[in-house]
Motif scaffolding. Structure first.
Motif, short mmCIF file in Angstrom:
data_model
loop_
_atom_site.label_atom_id
_atom_site.label_comp_id
_atom_site.label_asym_id
_atom_site.label_seq_id
_atom_site.Cartn_x
_atom_site.Cartn_y
_atom_site.Cartn_z
N ILE A 49 29.96 125.76 9.46
CA ILE A 49 30.68 124.50 9.68
C ILE A 49 30.51 123.62 8.46
O ILE A 49 29.40 123.44 7.95
N GLU A 50 31.61 123.07 7.99
CA GLU A 50 31.57 122.20 6.82
C GLU A 50 30.94 120.87 7.24
O GLU A 50 31.26 120.33 8.30
N PRO A 51 30.03 120.35 6.41
CA PRO A 51 29.38 119.09 6.78
C PRO A 51 30.39 117.94 6.83
O PRO A 51 31.37 117.91 6.08
N THR A 52 30.12 117.01 7.70
CA THR A 52 31.01 115.85 7.83
C THR A 52 30.81 114.92 6.64
O THR A 52 29.91 115.10 5.81
N ARG A 53 31.66 113.91 6.57
CA ARG A 53 31.57 112.94 5.47
C ARG A 53 30.21 112.24 5.49
O ARG A 53 29.59 112.03 4.46
N GLU A 54 29.78 111.91 6.69
CA GLU A 54 28.49 111.23 6.82
C GLU A 54 27.33 112.12 6.35
O GLU A 54 26.42 111.66 5.66
N GLU A 55 27.38 113.40 6.72
CA GLU A 55 26.33 114.33 6.30
C GLU A 55 26.33 114.51 4.79
O GLU A 55 25.27 114.58 4.16
N LYS A 56 27.52 114.59 4.18
CA LYS A 56 27.60 114.70 2.72
C LYS A 56 26.98 113.48 2.05
O LYS A 56 26.24 113.60 1.07
N LEU A 57 27.28 112.29 2.59
CA LEU A 57 26.72 111.06 2.03
C LEU A 57 25.21 111.05 2.15
O LEU A 57 24.49 110.70 1.20
N LEU A 58 24.70 111.47 3.30
CA LEU A 58 23.25 111.52 3.49
C LEU A 58 22.60 112.53 2.55
O LEU A 58 21.50 112.29 2.03
N MET A 59 23.26 113.66 2.28
CA MET A 59 22.71 114.63 1.34
C MET A 59 22.68 114.07 -0.07
O MET A 59 21.72 114.28 -0.82
N GLU A 60 23.70 113.30 -0.45
CA GLU A 60 23.71 112.68 -1.78
C GLU A 60 22.57 111.67 -1.90
O GLU A 60 21.89 111.60 -2.94
N ILE A 61 22.36 110.90 -0.85
CA ILE A 61 21.27 109.91 -0.87
C ILE A 61 19.93 110.64 -0.97
O ILE A 61 19.05 110.23 -1.75
N ARG A 62 19.77 111.70 -0.22
CA ARG A 62 18.53 112.48 -0.27
C ARG A 62 18.28 113.03 -1.67
O ARG A 62 17.17 112.93 -2.20
N ASP A 63 19.32 113.57 -2.28
CA ASP A 63 19.18 114.13 -3.62
C ASP A 63 18.85 113.03 -4.64
O ASP A 63 18.06 113.24 -5.57
N ALA A 64 19.45 111.85 -4.46
CA ALA A 64 19.17 110.74 -5.38
C ALA A 64 17.73 110.30 -5.24
O ALA A 64 17.05 110.00 -6.25
N ILE A 65 17.21 110.24 -4.03
CA ILE A 65 15.83 109.84 -3.82
C ILE A 65 14.88 110.89 -4.41
O ILE A 65 13.88 110.53 -5.05
N LYS A 66 15.21 112.16 -4.26
CA LYS A 66 14.38 113.22 -4.86
C LYS A 66 14.37 113.11 -6.37
O LYS A 66 13.34 113.31 -7.02
N ALA A 67 15.53 112.79 -6.96
CA ALA A 67 15.62 112.70 -8.42
C ALA A 67 14.79 111.53 -8.93
O ALA A 67 14.14 111.62 -9.97
N ARG A 68 14.77 110.40 -8.20
CA ARG A 68 13.98 109.24 -8.62
C ARG A 68 12.49 109.53 -8.52
O ARG A 68 11.72 109.11 -9.38
N SER A 69 12.11 110.22 -7.45
CA SER A 69 10.67 110.47 -7.25
C SER A 69 10.15 111.53 -8.23
O SER A 69 8.98 111.58 -8.52
#
Length: 71
Positions: A49-69
């Motif tokens: 199942i393709e992730p929803t728009r909300e899930e994609k946004l949450l994954m981007e936020i997660r990746d951004a937080i990982k990159a900062r840390s």
């Protein structure tokens, strides 16, 4: 004369036994084929199942937080 009255027919017994075994094997094979034909195909794996728009946004936020840390 009494000897003719007592008769053990091994030939008839063996013939009946062999006929029974042949019929049993034949019926077993027929039932085996029928069961194989009636077997349900394995369930197909559904497409991911393709992730929803909300899930994609949450994954981007997660990746951004990982990159900062990681810095």
């Amino acid at each position: 004369m009494l000897e003719k009255d007592v008769l053990i027919s091994y030939g008839r017994f063996l013939n009946a036994l062999i006929n029974f075994l042949i019929q049993a094997v034949a019926i077993f094979m027929v039932i085996k084929v029928i069961n194989r034909l009636r077997r349900q195909p394995p369930p197909s794996v559904p497409a991911p199942i393709e992730p929803t728009r909300e899930e994609k946004l949450l994954m981007e936020i997660r990746d951004a937080i990982k990159a900062r840390s990681a810095q």
